[in-house]
Design an enzyme around this catalytic site. Structure first.
Site, PDB file in Angstrom:
ATOM      1  N   ASP A   1       0.829  -1.207   0.000  1.00  0.00           N
ATOM      2  CA  ASP A   1       0.000   0.000   0.000  1.00  0.00           C
ATOM      3  C   ASP A   1       0.864   1.258   0.000  1.00  0.00           C
ATOM      4  O   ASP A   1       1.970   1.262   0.554  1.00  0.00           O
ATOM      5  CB  ASP A   1      -0.919  -0.016   1.234  1.00  0.00           C
ATOM      6  CG  ASP A   1      -2.060   0.977   1.095  1.00  0.00           C
ATOM      7  OD1 ASP A   1      -2.412   1.356  -0.039  1.00  0.00           O
ATOM      8  OD2 ASP A   1      -2.609   1.377   2.144  1.00  0.00           O
TER       9      ASP A   1
ATOM     10  N   HIS B   1       2.172   3.430  -9.045  1.00  0.00           N
ATOM     11  CA  HIS B   1       1.982   1.990  -9.273  1.00  0.00           C
ATOM     12  C   HIS B   1       3.157   1.432 -10.067  1.00  0.00           C
ATOM     13  O   HIS B   1       3.656   0.346  -9.776  1.00  0.00           O
ATOM     14  CB  HIS B   1       0.668   1.723 -10.004  1.00  0.00           C
ATOM     15  CG  HIS B   1      -0.545   2.119  -9.214  1.00  0.00           C
ATOM     16  ND1 HIS B   1      -0.720   1.761  -7.897  1.00  0.00           N
ATOM     17  CD2 HIS B   1      -1.636   2.852  -9.548  1.00  0.00           C
ATOM     18  CE1 HIS B   1      -1.870   2.254  -7.459  1.00  0.00           C
ATOM     19  NE2 HIS B   1      -2.450   2.927  -8.436  1.00  0.00           N
TER      20      HIS B   1
ATOM     21  N   LEU C   1      11.095 -20.343  -4.890  1.00  0.00           N
ATOM     22  CA  LEU C   1      10.163 -19.469  -4.164  1.00  0.00           C
ATOM     23  C   LEU C   1       8.793 -19.594  -4.822  1.00  0.00           C
ATOM     24  O   LEU C   1       8.684 -19.578  -6.044  1.00  0.00           O
ATOM     25  CB  LEU C   1      10.642 -18.009  -4.267  1.00  0.00           C
ATOM     26  CG  LEU C   1       9.677 -16.946  -3.727  1.00  0.00           C
ATOM     27  CD1 LEU C   1       9.756 -16.866  -2.203  1.00  0.00           C
ATOM     28  CD2 LEU C   1       9.988 -15.567  -4.310  1.00  0.00           C
TER      29      LEU C   1
HETATM   30  C1  IPE Z   1      -5.343  -2.757  -0.077  1.00  0.00           C
HETATM   31  O1  IPE Z   1      -5.019  -1.419  -0.267  1.00  0.00           O
HETATM   32  C2  IPE Z   1      -5.310  -3.495  -1.368  1.00  0.00           C
HETATM   33  C3  IPE Z   1      -3.999  -3.618  -2.009  1.00  0.00           C
HETATM   34  C4  IPE Z   1      -2.853  -3.225  -1.521  1.00  0.00           C
HETATM   35  C5  IPE Z   1      -4.006  -4.272  -3.280  1.00  0.00           C
HETATM   36  P1  IPE Z   1      -6.146  -0.294  -0.398  1.00  0.00           P
HETATM   37  O2  IPE Z   1      -5.454   0.990  -0.567  1.00  0.00           O
HETATM   38  O3  IPE Z   1      -7.127  -0.682  -1.439  1.00  0.00           O
HETATM   39  O4  IPE Z   1      -6.867  -0.405   1.035  1.00  0.00           O
HETATM   40  P2  IPE Z   1      -7.827   0.630   1.768  1.00  0.00           P
HETATM   41  O5  IPE Z   1      -8.849   1.051   0.778  1.00  0.00           O
HETATM   42  O6  IPE Z   1      -6.992   1.790   2.209  1.00  0.00           O
HETATM   43  O7  IPE Z   1      -8.373  -0.138   2.923  1.00  0.00           O
HETATM   44  C1  IPE Z   2      -1.637   0.194  -3.293  1.00  0.00           C
HETATM   45  O1  IPE Z   2      -1.379   1.557  -3.292  1.00  0.00           O
HETATM   46  C2  IPE Z   2      -1.876  -0.361  -4.683  1.00  0.00           C
HETATM   47  C3  IPE Z   2      -3.265  -0.771  -4.915  1.00  0.00           C
HETATM   48  C4  IPE Z   2      -4.222  -0.748  -4.058  1.00  0.00           C
HETATM   49  C5  IPE Z   2      -3.569  -1.243  -6.258  1.00  0.00           C
HETATM   50  P1  IPE Z   2      -2.562   2.629  -3.284  1.00  0.00           P
HETATM   51  O2  IPE Z   2      -2.928   2.935  -4.692  1.00  0.00           O
HETATM   52  O3  IPE Z   2      -3.689   2.172  -2.435  1.00  0.00           O
HETATM   53  O4  IPE Z   2      -1.843   3.874  -2.629  1.00  0.00           O
HETATM   54  P2  IPE Z   2      -2.455   4.882  -1.584  1.00  0.00           P
HETATM   55  O5  IPE Z   2      -2.929   4.086  -0.412  1.00  0.00           O
HETATM   56  O6  IPE Z   2      -3.577   5.584  -2.263  1.00  0.00           O
HETATM   57  O7  IPE Z   2      -1.321   5.769  -1.251  1.00  0.00           O
HETATM   58 MG    MG Z   3      -4.099   2.416  -0.448  1.00  0.00          MG
END
Ligand code: IPE
Ligand code: IPE
Ligand code: MG
Length: 244
Positions: free
Chosen positions: A16, A33, A127
């Protein structure tokens, strides 16, 4: 006596913080990303080097479809390109690649590449890398229940046969040890519908580090923290130390 630093058999990561990493740089979220891909490579390499046999990465949740269309599109593009660019190297490094989640929702081109990568790397043993895409813990539990119900309806099992092992055998990651360590980057302290069943006894580690900044040193910090935990599984501290 202090137990030697334990190496987890299975590490799961909620990757995240990509969006915030990009926003801090005044760049579009998709830029974050793309930067996250480097952290994926670093984590895979670090797990291999440290003898961690299983790594499960949360790449796209069943809830992430709710994001703006262009972000979902950029993520799908990135997955497609990553499958084209990364699989050769993963394969030569002996990585067995698998995907968990409701794959049926993806475009055929993406599905075919996922299936091809799974098949091609099926014999590898250095792995096991599980990528969770369109994954939700509630979806996982529901699909296992549906499978059990169909088997019961077909007369292949009776309700009394359903116990924890039969249930677990129909869940994603069946046959693998459950995650010992869950890492979540990006500073949030939540599970966000990741492996709800499988994380029952995982040690949880949260770090403020945003996913694109996660590297071998950040993994080592998590592993050091993990090695200091006392895993009791319901027993007393004395009991678990006697078993160690
Ligand atoms: C969780 O992250 C999902 C992934 C890392 C793929 P999100 O950014 O979607 O989670 P929330 O919405 O903050 O809970
Ligand atoms: C995690 O990073 C990747 C996915 C959920 C696909 P985020 O896109 O949720 O990044 P933040 O949380 O908005 O910074
Ligand atoms: Mg996120």
């Amino acid at each position: 006596m202090t137990a030697p630093p334990a190496t987890p058999r299975h590490v799961a990561i909620i990757m995240d913080g990509n969006g915030r990493w990009a926003e801090r740089r005044h760049r579009p979220r998709a830029f974050g990303h793309r930067a996250g891909q480097k952290a994926v490579r670093a984590s895979v390499r670090a797990c291999r080097e440290r003898g961690i046999p299983t790594l499960t990465l949360f790449a796209f949740s069943s809830e992430n479809w709710q994001r703006p269309r262009e972000e979902v599109g950029a993520l799908m593009d990135l997955f497609l390109r990553a499958l084209d660019s990364e699989v050769d190297e993963l394969h030569s490094a002996g990585v067995r690649l698998d995907f968990i989640g409701d794959i049926g929702a993806f475009a055929p081109a993406l599905r075919e590449r996922m299936q091809a990568a799974t098949l091609r790397t099926a014999g590898n043993a250095t792995l096991t890398l599980n990528i969770a895409v369109n994954y939700g813990g509630r979806w996982d539990i529901t699909q296992a229940a549906r499978r059990l119900a169909s088997e019961a309806a077909a007369g292949r099992l009776v309700p009394d046969d359903i116990d924890e092992p039969t249930f677990a055998a129909r869940l994603a990651l069946a046959g693998l040890p459950p995650p010992d360590l869950l890492i979540r980057t990006g500073g949030e302290h939540r599970i966000s519908n990741f492996l709800l069943w499988q994380l029952a006894y995982a040690e949880l580690y949260f770090t403020e580090t945003l996913w694109p900044d996660f590297d071998a040193a950040a993994l080592d910090a998590a592993l050091e923290d993990y090695a200091r935990r006392e895993r009791r599984f319901g027993r007393t501290g004395n009991q678990s130390r006697a078993r160690a």
